[in-house]
Scaffold this motif. Structure first.
Motif, PDB file in Angstrom:
ATOM      1  N   TYR A  50       0.877  -1.168   0.000  1.00  5.79           N
ATOM      2  CA  TYR A  50       0.000   0.000   0.000  1.00  5.79           C
ATOM      3  C   TYR A  50       0.921   1.226   0.000  1.00  5.79           C
ATOM      4  O   TYR A  50       1.591   1.516   0.997  1.00  5.79           O
ATOM      5  CB  TYR A  50      -0.912   0.024   1.223  1.00  5.79           C
ATOM      6  CG  TYR A  50      -1.904   1.174   1.193  1.00  5.79           C
ATOM      7  CD1 TYR A  50      -3.158   1.006   0.611  1.00  5.79           C
ATOM      8  CD2 TYR A  50      -1.571   2.427   1.709  1.00  5.79           C
ATOM      9  CE1 TYR A  50      -4.064   2.061   0.559  1.00  5.79           C
ATOM     10  CE2 TYR A  50      -2.460   3.478   1.649  1.00  5.79           C
ATOM     11  CZ  TYR A  50      -3.711   3.289   1.080  1.00  5.79           C
ATOM     12  OH  TYR A  50      -4.595   4.334   1.004  1.00  5.79           O
ATOM     13  N   HIS A  51       0.979   1.918  -1.134  1.00  7.68           N
ATOM     14  CA  HIS A  51       1.893   3.048  -1.257  1.00  7.68           C
ATOM     15  C   HIS A  51       1.273   4.305  -0.652  1.00  7.68           C
ATOM     16  O   HIS A  51       0.135   4.661  -0.954  1.00  7.68           O
ATOM     17  CB  HIS A  51       2.239   3.294  -2.723  1.00  7.68           C
ATOM     18  CG  HIS A  51       3.379   2.452  -3.203  1.00  7.68           C
ATOM     19  ND1 HIS A  51       4.546   2.968  -3.704  1.00  7.68           N
ATOM     20  CD2 HIS A  51       3.540   1.107  -3.222  1.00  7.68           C
ATOM     21  CE1 HIS A  51       5.378   1.995  -4.028  1.00  7.68           C
ATOM     22  NE2 HIS A  51       4.780   0.849  -3.755  1.00  7.68           N
ATOM     23  N   LEU A  52       2.042   4.962   0.179  1.00  5.31           N
ATOM     24  CA  LEU A  52       1.620   6.243   0.741  1.00  5.31           C
ATOM     25  C   LEU A  52       1.787   7.334  -0.315  1.00  5.31           C
ATOM     26  O   LEU A  52       2.614   7.201  -1.237  1.00  5.31           O
ATOM     27  CB  LEU A  52       2.447   6.552   1.981  1.00  5.31           C
ATOM     28  CG  LEU A  52       2.348   5.498   3.095  1.00  5.31           C
ATOM     29  CD1 LEU A  52       3.276   5.852   4.248  1.00  5.31           C
ATOM     30  CD2 LEU A  52       0.924   5.353   3.589  1.00  5.31           C
ATOM     31  N   PRO A  53       1.012   8.424  -0.243  1.00  8.07           N
ATOM     32  CA  PRO A  53       1.112   9.475  -1.263  1.00  8.07           C
ATOM     33  C   PRO A  53       2.532  10.027  -1.355  1.00  8.07           C
ATOM     34  O   PRO A  53       3.144  10.384  -0.339  1.00  8.07           O
ATOM     35  CB  PRO A  53       0.123  10.538  -0.768  1.00  8.07           C
ATOM     36  CG  PRO A  53      -0.856   9.786   0.089  1.00  8.07           C
ATOM     37  CD  PRO A  53      -0.058   8.707   0.745  1.00  8.07           C
ATOM     38  N   ALA A  54       3.050  10.089  -2.572  1.00 11.25           N
ATOM     39  CA  ALA A  54       4.416  10.578  -2.769  1.00 11.25           C
ATOM     40  C   ALA A  54       4.593  11.987  -2.217  1.00 11.25           C
ATOM     41  O   ALA A  54       5.658  12.340  -1.685  1.00 11.25           O
ATOM     42  CB  ALA A  54       4.765  10.539  -4.255  1.00 11.25           C
ATOM     43  N   SER A  55       3.551  12.790  -2.304  1.00 13.94           N
ATOM     44  CA  SER A  55       3.647  14.199  -1.890  1.00 13.94           C
ATOM     45  C   SER A  55       3.840  14.364  -0.391  1.00 13.94           C
ATOM     46  O   SER A  55       4.183  15.462   0.074  1.00 13.94           O
ATOM     47  CB  SER A  55       2.390  14.956  -2.321  1.00 13.94           C
ATOM     48  OG  SER A  55       1.241  14.394  -1.704  1.00 13.94           O
ATOM     49  N   THR A  56       3.642  13.295   0.385  1.00 13.48           N
ATOM     50  CA  THR A  56       3.779  13.407   1.835  1.00 13.48           C
ATOM     51  C   THR A  56       5.196  13.096   2.321  1.00 13.48           C
ATOM     52  O   THR A  56       5.466  13.208   3.520  1.00 13.48           O
ATOM     53  CB  THR A  56       2.789  12.467   2.546  1.00 13.48           C
ATOM     54  OG1 THR A  56       3.063  11.106   2.176  1.00 13.48           O
ATOM     55  CG2 THR A  56       1.354  12.818   2.186  1.00 13.48           C
ATOM     56  N   SER A  57       6.093  12.728   1.421  1.00 15.75           N
ATOM     57  CA  SER A  57       7.484  12.511   1.835  1.00 15.75           C
ATOM     58  C   SER A  57       8.094  13.829   2.298  1.00 15.75           C
ATOM     59  O   SER A  57       7.863  14.881   1.700  1.00 15.75           O
ATOM     60  CB  SER A  57       8.312  11.957   0.674  1.00 15.75           C
ATOM     61  OG  SER A  57       9.693  11.945   1.019  1.00 15.75           O
ATOM     62  N   PRO A  58       8.918  13.801   3.348  1.00 17.32           N
ATOM     63  CA  PRO A  58       9.569  15.034   3.807  1.00 17.32           C
ATOM     64  C   PRO A  58      10.758  15.431   2.941  1.00 17.32           C
ATOM     65  O   PRO A  58      11.378  16.462   3.203  1.00 17.32           O
ATOM     66  CB  PRO A  58      10.016  14.681   5.233  1.00 17.32           C
ATOM     67  CG  PRO A  58      10.214  13.200   5.202  1.00 17.32           C
ATOM     68  CD  PRO A  58       9.176  12.666   4.258  1.00 17.32           C
TER      69      PRO A  58
END
Length: 257
Positions: A135-143
């Motif tokens: 389940y991939h987390l949204p790429a935009s939420t990476s710090p």
């Protein structure tokens, strides 16, 4: 993107095994596995789980099936059978297996919901199906901005190839809809970075040529990623592996009054 012809495919499969096998085996050990069980390992990859099952089910058999079996050793165990087949076209006899396991497979398949239904029918009464998918987390939420770009490109490329990297969220309900009982699930966080804890370098390395060719990332992005991997402060969580399992109800004898 996941071609067995890629020179880095062996590295990718070995990285998965090093980083995920302990979690998978822990789940399997929680099931009431018997030495006589017949097991089916779908998408056997480099074989670690098929080999482990063969060691546990010495009086049964283990079938390890994959579209390409070049990374599998058919001589590893006497009770291990390796089959090269497309499981979307394969149809095993209903009730054949006491345990069926698949990892990082269904999210890539067309008609994945229907495949779960078909695979469920291959279970013997009382048999278990366990499926593990990302389940991939949204790429935009990476710090990390460069990781936002790389993961966005990576996720979009997989989607273009027909994969669904969030499909697993509905898996527990899907198992229940297919009349499996004792449905349960667990999650395993995936680590990018963390020095020797990283498991993403082989994945990005294999995907990089396609991502570069399509202009989704740049060589500068890859160079920055390589630099980050050397930084002990670089730790990210791109995905969660969700594992779900359920049991086909055991047949009960009818009673008469």
């Amino acid at each position: 993107m996941l071609s067995n012809d890629a020179r880095s495919e062996g590295d990718r499969l070995q990285s998965i095994q090093r980083n995920v096998d302990a979690f998978t085996i822990g789940l399997l050990e929680g099931l009431p596995i018997e030495p006589s069980w017949n097991c089916l390992e779908l998408g056997a990859g480099a074989g670690s789980i098929a080999y482990w099952l063969a060691g546990r089910c010495l009086d049964g058999r283990v079938v390890g099936v994959d579209l390409d079996t070049r990374h599998l050793d058919p001589g590893r165990a006497a009770n291990l059978e390796i089959q090269e087949a497309d499981i979307t076209r394969e149809d095993y006899t209903p009730g054949s297996f006491d345990l069926i396991h698949a990892r990082y497979l269904f999210c890539h398949l067309p008609g994945r919901d229907e495949m779960v239904a078909r695979v469920s029918r291959w279970l013997s009464p009382g048999g278990w199906l366990i499926v593990e998918e990302p389940y991939h987390l949204p790429a935009s939420t990476s710090p990390f901005p460069v990781i936002q770009r790389i993961l966005d490109a990576y996720q979009r490329m997989y989607e273009q190839h027909g994969a669904d990297l969030t499909w697993v969220r509905g898996l527990p309900a899907l198992l229940a809809r297919n009349a499996l009982t004792e449905v349960a699930f667990a999650g395993n966080l995936g680590c990018m970075g963390g020095l020797d804890k990283d498991r993403w370098l082989p994945l990005i390395t294999q995907a990089a040529p396609a991502l570069l060719a399509d202009g989704l990332i740049t060589e500068a992005d890859l160079a920055e990623f390589a630099t980050l991997l050397k930084d002990p402060a670089f730790i990210d969580i791109p995905q969660i592996t969700l594992s779900a399992w359920g049991r086909r109800p055991a047949e009960t004898k009818a009673t008469t009054a």
